[in-house]
Write an enzyme that holds these catalytic residues in place. Structure first.
Site, PDB file in Angstrom:
ATOM      1  N   HIS A  10       0.838  -1.193  -0.036  1.00  0.00           N
ATOM      2  CA  HIS A  10       0.080   0.044  -0.114  1.00  0.00           C
ATOM      3  C   HIS A  10       0.824   1.133   0.071  1.00  0.00           C
ATOM      4  CE1 HIS A  10      -2.125   3.247   2.296  1.00  0.00           C
ATOM      5  NE2 HIS A  10      -3.224   2.793   1.665  1.00  0.00           N
ATOM      6  N   GLU A  23      -4.089   7.970   7.473  1.00  0.00           N
ATOM      7  CA  GLU A  23      -5.141   6.967   6.872  1.00  0.00           C
ATOM      8  C   GLU A  23      -5.380   5.850   7.619  1.00  0.00           C
ATOM      9  OE1 GLU A  23      -3.854   5.479   3.037  1.00  0.00           O
ATOM     10  OE2 GLU A  23      -5.537   4.441   2.465  1.00  0.00           O
ATOM     11  N   GLU A  55       2.154   1.809  -3.366  1.00  0.00           N
ATOM     12  CA  GLU A  55       1.250   2.423  -4.257  1.00  0.00           C
ATOM     13  C   GLU A  55       1.045   4.027  -3.957  1.00  0.00           C
ATOM     14  OE1 GLU A  55      -2.984   3.939  -3.554  1.00  0.00           O
ATOM     15  OE2 GLU A  55      -3.104   2.027  -2.777  1.00  0.00           O
TER      16      GLU A  55
END
Lengths: 421, 426
Positions: free
Chosen positions: B70, B145, B73
């Site tokens: 992640h 996040e 990304e």
């Protein structure tokens, strides 16, 4: 794509959008009433009772079985308030008749199904109220939803900000009413409220599908009686407070929610307000994303959204407690950059490209066709997508600076972490 | 030189072109000339579960911090001279990316400037640029996040269920990792993971919409950088068949308590076997507990559930497979009892054959409906490749499913001893 709109009777309009590329038949019934918050709980309950039962299919299970037989057709609905108008929407979608495996007339069947729900609800033996059981099931669901408002912290914070920013205004109420209002209702009160709604609401019916749907006119022709036209206030700006109001609440959360409401003290055009909000924080190239998230690394999300009917912009961000002040300061600095015109011309050019790209996506899904047609009704114009693009093209740097300068901080809502003992 | 195949949908006129590009990349293209928009996804078989791996010739398996797929990304959007979002801003395309348990995909949607947007996509994903400084900056963003997800009760519910089901499999770990695990990520580790998983032999490009296949392939020929298949090997820890814990309780500020009941199933090898098992699992539970079932209606009337209740999509991959159902309830243990009763009865006596056939018809309708959308067609192309099946294959599999097979699946595969009740309340 071919679009034909026809008045079926006073206050009831049918729009047929024929688009050969679609493999579905979609029908939407949009009912519009002047928003009256004291009726919200009744309208909300009536709406959900109608979606889950009717005389012919008296339970959720019976409704679902019939929809599965219709190749998994969906009936859906939504209620919301926009400006000073309450929207009660129903949609049903089926695969196009040409895809039915046994030659079924699905478009006609789902239309009849929808009309059963709207016009022949499941009633008690006196025919003057919804059944107690349907009412109790939906009441419980509504109470659960109201109780569950705090589950999603971001949407809860957004709701609280609206209550504060638009206090005393229709926009401060949630469209489904309060727990107290819901508990005061009976199946009879809710049914009578629906009958009144059905009698008075402006009704817009939309069909989107690949085939001509000539039979729909007959099916809807006698479904609704003529009604007097009511004033619908889609545009209802809200006055800015003389001093910003700041409300802080605490909860056992890992991340603080920071919400800001900006209000314009003038009347910028829809295009000017939309562009200003987009440049401020509506896309990954806008100032809030580039500077507050990417450069300062303060948050995962920091974005803005314009609420056109209220001439307002709402900004939301999730941040850690120690960065609350710093983030708010940084957000307002980005607004200041717009106000002073201290931004690259590319920001405006990119915003236009982004909007044009998004507008030209219209027409690729049945729901976007309905949304576009409804939007034209609300705007009271017939501007095509290309004509609307031209309006966005005309927005200048000076317009953005002027619009940004009309924006004032009205309210701040902070959901912060509870102090640990 | 390209190997290509035209794959036709079993209904309607839709088809797609599947190309094995000389660089090793799989490319699926669906032309939809009547539409305004185009949607492209560039994906790699690399997600949060791929934490132990080595390449041909390497002696040791590498173990990398949780959340690194992640993190990668996020970081790929930043090239040396300029960010990908800045570049997309010049075409007007709406761009994004996502990381799941077993894949990462970069995507854009546009109504104009398709070719320059595709050039940006292929270019930035193939040109990583990481420095210690930019990695440190991203750690702050991703930490927020992670905290956002921690405040999301459904997220908690889901990962608690996975932690209850799995002893060792990395599917039990949050996709974004933890604040502590991402602090261990540095530029060198990112480059190592990038070189391992962002090899075109491990990737796919899916494009649908108002595009021409030849134009897509011309851009691919020009921009794809040839690379050798590096012989990627992965290992997953030994995972027992049984669950780890039958109840996972958590406390959070929620107004309505949430619950899920998750069935740990025997993992399938990816491809057609998994697809078939996923469909059987979902349709069996939908028949028994979906909105048209007797059980759903009774639980609703008894106020055990509300309209939030539903059967989730099954969830399978390398070494794991499960399906859940859930929603909101103040009495999740009573719901479990009721569901177990229905399952036991169905195992012994069978269930509603007519309801199963009705659901098959409804699933056929869903497949037709999804063909309306450029976005869902492009996603279907990507998902098919990632799952090891051909585009449109799910409809052929659906047509073959029988009630008898579903009943056998229920008897053989769904065990009441392998169920986790996860719930979150205030």
């Amino acid at each position: 794509m071919k679009e034909i709109t026809k008045d079926l009777c006073e206050g009831v309009q049918l729009t047929c959008i024929t688009e050969p590329k679609f493999k579905t038949s979609d029908i939407a019934v949009v009912m519009l009433m002047p928003a009256e918050p004291e009726h919200y709980a009744k309208w909300s309950l009536a709406h959900s009772i109608l979606l889950n039962s009717c005389k012919k299919y008296p339970s959720v299970a019976e409704m679902s079985k019939k929809l599965q037989e219709l190749y998994g057709s969906h009936i859906n609905g939504s209620i919301f308030v926009s400006g000073d108008v309450f929207h009660m929407n129903f949609t049903i979608s089926a695969i196009a008749d040409s895809y039915a495996l046994n030659g079924e007339k699905l478009r006609q069947e789902v239309t009849e199904f929808l009309l059963e729900c709207l016009l022949h609800p499941l009633l008690n033996s006196d025919n003057n109220a919804f059944t107690e059981q349907a009412f109790q099931t939906e009441l419980q669901d509504l109470l659960d939803m109201i109780g569950g408002e705090i589950n999603d912290k971001r949407s809860y914070a957004s709701k609280r900000l609206k209550e504060i920013a638009f206090a005393g205004d229709i926009a401060s109420y949630t469209c489904y009413g309060t727990k107290e209002e819901a508990l005061a209702l009976t199946p009879e009160i809710v049914y009578q409220a629906y009958l009144e709604f059905l009698e008075k609401a402006k009704i817009l019916i939309y069909y989107v599908g690949s085939e001509n749907a000539l039979e729909l006119e007959n099916l809807f022709q006698n479904a609704f009686k003529p009604r007097k036209l009511q004033d619908l206030g889609f545009y209802a700006p809200s006055a800015c407070k003389s001093e910003p109001v700041v409300v802080r609440e605490s909860m056992n959360v890992n991340q603080c929610q920071l919400m800001l409401a900006l209000k314009s003290n003038q009347n910028p055009t829809a295009e000017q307000l939309h562009m200003t909000s987009l440049m401020l924080g509506g896309a990954p190239f806008s100032l809030l994303f580039s500077n507050v998230r990417e450069k300062l690394s303060l948050c995962y999300y920091c974005s803005s959204k314009n609420i056109r009917p209220k001439n307002s912009i709402v900004i939301s961000s999730g941040v850690s407690a120690e960065n609350l002040e710093k983030t708010q300061k940084a957000i307002l600095e980005q607004l200041e950059l717009l106000q002073k015109g201290e931004f690259d011309d590319m920001l405006l050019i990119n915003a236009k490209r982004y909007i044009i790209n998004a507008l030209r996506l219209t027409g690729d899904t049945p729901s976007s066709c309905v949304a576009e047609a409804l939007e034209r009704f609300i705007r009271e114009d017939h501007a095509s997508v290309e004509e609307r693009i031209a309006l966005f093209e005309q927005v200048t740097k000076e317009d953005i600076i002027a619009t940004a300068n009309t924006l004032q901080l009205d309210s701040v809502y902070i959901l912060e972490q509870e102090a640990t003992a | 030189m390209r190997d290509s195949e035209i794959i036709k949908a079993p209904y309607g006129e839709q088809s797609c072109l599947r190309v094995k590009h000389q660089t090793g990349l799989n490319i699926d293209i669906m032309e939809m000339p009547d539409y305004h928009s185009a949607y492209a996804l560039f994906g790699t078989k690399y997600g949060s579960v791929n934490t132990r791996f080595k390449l041909k010739g390497e002696k040791e398996f590498a173990q990398v911090p949780e959340g690194i797929a992640h993190f990668l990304e996020h970081k790929l959007f930043e090239n040396e001279d300029c960010g990908a979002f800045e570049r997309y801003a010049k075409t007007g395309a709406i761009a994004n990316a996502y990381t799941s348990f077993d894949r990462t995909a970069y995507l854009f949607m546009c109504s104009e400037n398709f070719k320059p947007s595709l050039e940006i996509l292929l270019d930035f994903v193939q040109h990583p640029y990481f420095t210690q400084e930019t990695v440190a900056k991203e750690q702050g963003i991703i930490a927020q996040e992670i905290k956002m997800n921690q405040d999301e009760p459904n997220w908690k519910l889901f990962f608690n269920a996975l932690k209850g089901m799995y002893h060792n499999h990395p599917v039990r770990i949050d996709i974004a990792g933890t604040v502590e695990s991402i602090a261990k990520i540095d530029a060198d580790l990112l480059y190592r993971c990038y070189r391992t998983f962002y090899n075109l032999h491990n990737m796919t490009l899916a494009v649908a919409g108002n595009i021409k296949a030849e134009e897509v392939l011309e851009i691919c020929d020009r921009l794809l950088i040839p690379c050798e298949n590096q012989g990627l090997e992965e290992v997953f820890p030994e995972e027992p068949d049984n669950i780890k814990c039958s109840e996972m309780e958590d406390i959070a500020p929620v107004g309505m308590p949430l619950f899920s009941l998750d069935f740990k199933l025997k993992p399938k090898k990816t491809g057609i076997e998994l697809l078939r098992a996923e469909m059987l699992a979902e349709m069996t539970l939908q028949t028994l507990f979906g909105s048209s079932s007797k059980c759903y209606q009774e639980m609703l009337e008894q106020k055990l559930i509300n309209f939030e209740f539903g059967v989730d999509m099954p969830f399978g991959g390398n070494g794991h497979f499960s399906i859940g159902l859930g929603g909101e309830s103040r009495k999740p243990r009573e719901v479990r009892e009721k569901i177990f009763d229905v399952l036991e009865h169905a195992k012994s006596n069978g269930f509603d054959r007519e309801a199963f056939e009705r659901l098959k018809k409804a699933r056929y309708g869903s497949a037709i409906r999804s063909m309306n959308s450029v976005e869902s067609n492009a996603s279907m192309l990507l998902d098919s490749y990632m799952s090891g099946i051909k585009p449109f294959e799910s409809v052929s599999v659906l047509a073959e499913l029988s009630y008898e097979e579903a009943l056998q699946f229920l008897r053989d595969e769904i065990s009441l001893d392998n169920v986790v009740l996860s719930f979150v309340h205030a």
